[in-house]
Design a protein around this motif. Structure first.
Motif, PDB file in Angstrom:
ATOM      1  N   ILE A   2      -5.883  10.503  -5.834  1.00  0.00           N
ATOM      2  CA  ILE A   2      -5.634  11.939  -5.722  1.00  0.00           C
ATOM      3  C   ILE A   2      -5.892  12.795  -4.651  1.00  0.00           C
ATOM      4  N   SER A   3      -7.239  12.451  -4.144  1.00  0.00           N
ATOM      5  CA  SER A   3      -7.470  13.065  -3.159  1.00  0.00           C
ATOM      6  C   SER A   3      -7.023  12.517  -1.820  1.00  0.00           C
ATOM      7  N   LYS A   4      -6.583  11.106  -1.777  1.00  0.00           N
ATOM      8  CA  LYS A   4      -5.894  10.673  -0.626  1.00  0.00           C
ATOM      9  C   LYS A   4      -4.386  11.146  -0.658  1.00  0.00           C
ATOM     10  N   ALA A   5      -3.764  11.388  -1.927  1.00  0.00           N
ATOM     11  CA  ALA A   5      -2.436  11.828  -1.851  1.00  0.00           C
ATOM     12  C   ALA A   5      -2.392  13.294  -1.510  1.00  0.00           C
ATOM     13  N   VAL A   6      -3.447  14.145  -1.858  1.00  0.00           N
ATOM     14  CA  VAL A   6      -3.272  15.289  -1.436  1.00  0.00           C
ATOM     15  C   VAL A   6      -3.505  15.543  -0.027  1.00  0.00           C
ATOM     16  N   GLY A   7      -4.541  14.693   0.652  1.00  0.00           N
ATOM     17  CA  GLY A   7      -4.481  14.512   2.062  1.00  0.00           C
ATOM     18  C   GLY A   7      -3.351  14.300   2.757  1.00  0.00           C
ATOM     19  N   TYR A   8      -2.307  13.351   2.148  1.00  0.00           N
ATOM     20  CA  TYR A   8      -1.090  13.170   2.878  1.00  0.00           C
ATOM     21  C   TYR A   8      -0.365  14.321   2.734  1.00  0.00           C
ATOM     22  N   GLU A  20      -1.382  17.218   2.561  1.00  0.00           N
ATOM     23  CA  GLU A  20      -1.887  18.455   3.704  1.00  0.00           C
ATOM     24  C   GLU A  20      -1.458  18.048   4.992  1.00  0.00           C
ATOM     25  N   ALA A  21      -1.224  16.667   5.583  1.00  0.00           N
ATOM     26  CA  ALA A  21      -0.866  16.418   6.738  1.00  0.00           C
ATOM     27  C   ALA A  21       0.381  16.868   6.945  1.00  0.00           C
ATOM     28  N   GLN A  22       1.187  16.862   5.717  1.00  0.00           N
ATOM     29  CA  GLN A  22       2.849  17.300   5.810  1.00  0.00           C
ATOM     30  C   GLN A  22       3.059  18.858   5.588  1.00  0.00           C
ATOM     31  N   GLU A  23       1.904  19.429   5.638  1.00  0.00           N
ATOM     32  CA  GLU A  23       1.639  20.978   5.376  1.00  0.00           C
ATOM     33  C   GLU A  23       2.666  21.267   3.904  1.00  0.00           C
ATOM     34  N   LEU A  24       2.360  20.348   3.077  1.00  0.00           N
ATOM     35  CA  LEU A  24       2.796  20.957   1.587  1.00  0.00           C
ATOM     36  C   LEU A  24       1.969  21.274   0.876  1.00  0.00           C
ATOM     37  N   VAL A  25       0.692  21.058   1.052  1.00  0.00           N
ATOM     38  CA  VAL A  25      -0.400  21.704   0.030  1.00  0.00           C
ATOM     39  C   VAL A  25      -1.639  22.095   0.804  1.00  0.00           C
ATOM     40  N   ARG A  26      -2.690  22.910   0.638  1.00  0.00           N
ATOM     41  CA  ARG A  26      -3.569  22.827   1.180  1.00  0.00           C
ATOM     42  C   ARG A  26      -4.850  22.910   0.222  1.00  0.00           C
ATOM     43  N   ARG A  27      -5.987  22.865   0.954  1.00  0.00           N
ATOM     44  CA  ARG A  27      -6.966  22.826  -0.110  1.00  0.00           C
ATOM     45  C   ARG A  27      -7.851  24.011  -0.044  1.00  0.00           C
ATOM     46  N   GLU A  28      -8.545  24.541  -0.967  1.00  0.00           N
ATOM     47  CA  GLU A  28      -9.477  25.701  -0.950  1.00  0.00           C
ATOM     48  C   GLU A  28     -10.546  25.448  -1.754  1.00  0.00           C
ATOM     49  N   ARG A  29     -11.821  25.841  -1.122  1.00  0.00           N
ATOM     50  CA  ARG A  29     -13.066  25.471  -1.861  1.00  0.00           C
ATOM     51  C   ARG A  29     -13.280  26.828  -3.057  1.00  0.00           C
ATOM     52  N   MET A  50       0.881  -1.030  -0.056  1.00  0.00           N
ATOM     53  CA  MET A  50       0.096  -0.031  -0.166  1.00  0.00           C
ATOM     54  C   MET A  50       0.827   1.134  -0.046  1.00  0.00           C
ATOM     55  N   ARG A  51       1.953   1.281   1.009  1.00  0.00           N
ATOM     56  CA  ARG A  51       2.785   2.376   0.596  1.00  0.00           C
ATOM     57  C   ARG A  51       3.497   2.664  -0.516  1.00  0.00           C
ATOM     58  N   THR A  52       3.758   1.764  -1.204  1.00  0.00           N
ATOM     59  CA  THR A  52       4.327   1.915  -2.707  1.00  0.00           C
ATOM     60  C   THR A  52       3.249   2.591  -3.546  1.00  0.00           C
ATOM     61  N   LYS A  53       1.784   2.235  -3.381  1.00  0.00           N
ATOM     62  CA  LYS A  53       1.034   3.030  -4.383  1.00  0.00           C
ATOM     63  C   LYS A  53       0.657   4.399  -3.752  1.00  0.00           C
ATOM     64  N   LYS A  54       1.062   4.772  -2.629  1.00  0.00           N
ATOM     65  CA  LYS A  54       1.083   6.171  -2.018  1.00  0.00           C
ATOM     66  C   LYS A  54       1.870   6.933  -2.796  1.00  0.00           C
ATOM     67  N   TRP A  55       3.306   6.353  -2.812  1.00  0.00           N
ATOM     68  CA  TRP A  55       4.439   6.875  -3.281  1.00  0.00           C
ATOM     69  C   TRP A  55       4.125   7.320  -4.725  1.00  0.00           C
ATOM     70  N   THR A  56       3.575   6.162  -5.304  1.00  0.00           N
ATOM     71  CA  THR A  56       3.462   6.291  -6.975  1.00  0.00           C
ATOM     72  C   THR A  56       2.506   7.652  -7.374  1.00  0.00           C
ATOM     73  N   VAL A  57       1.275   7.869  -6.348  1.00  0.00           N
ATOM     74  CA  VAL A  57       0.273   8.601  -6.700  1.00  0.00           C
ATOM     75  C   VAL A  57       1.141   9.968  -6.274  1.00  0.00           C
ATOM     76  N   LYS A  58       1.652  10.003  -5.222  1.00  0.00           N
ATOM     77  CA  LYS A  58       2.362  11.396  -4.870  1.00  0.00           C
ATOM     78  C   LYS A  58       3.417  11.777  -5.893  1.00  0.00           C
ATOM     79  N   SER A  59       4.170  10.699  -6.510  1.00  0.00           N
ATOM     80  CA  SER A  59       5.190  11.136  -7.283  1.00  0.00           C
ATOM     81  C   SER A  59       4.310  11.511  -8.833  1.00  0.00           C
TER      82      SER A  59
END
Length: 147
Positions: free
Chosen positions: A45-51, A53-62, A1-10
């Protein structure tokens, strides 16, 4: 599962450091529109962006005109990430010191945990000080090389 997260983030950030991250640019797209381009599902994408966000590298805006979300990368994102890292280290340092007190200062584990707490505190303080210094250096008008 961790490999998939990295793939999406990359895929979101791009394959190399010099490539422009696909989250930036004039065309602001949400996960539904980015998914096909990146060959991943909107949920990924949503899950990767959530990750991120947790690292404070990106934020969501409506988007005020619709339900769409936009992903924003601030100009000082690396400073913010360093400060967030220092905060996380401070929490670990506090936990280590509390654990050292619980185990006792005379025990080998207590000594190791106390040393760990002190180390993380000092490194965190240095990290914040350094991040603040370099943030100021790079915010100043550039007239020559900094280093």
């Amino acid at each position: 599962m961790r490999t998939k997260k990295w793939t999406v983030k990359s895929k979101i950030w791009g394959r190399n450091a010099t490539a422009r991250p696909p989250l930036t640019g004039p065309a602001r797209r949400g996960p539904r529109r980015r998914g096909p381009r990146l060959q991943v599902s909107p949920a990924s994408i949503s899950k990767a962006v959530g990750y991120l966000e947790a690292q404070e590298l990106v934020r969501r805006e409506r988007d005020p005109r619709s339900r769409a979300e936009r992903y924003v990368i601030d100009d000082d994102v690396w400073y913010q990430a360093m400060v967030a890292s220092a905060r996380a280290n401070a929490l670990l340092a506090d936990t280590a010191r509390q654990s050292a007190r619980t185990l006792g200062p005379a025990t080998p584990a207590g000594v190791r945990l106390e040393n760990m707490g002190q180390f993380l505190t000092r490194v965190g303080e240095d990290l914040v000080r350094s991040a603040e210094h370099w943030r100021e250096v790079y915010a100043a008008p550039r007239t020559g090389e900094h280093g």
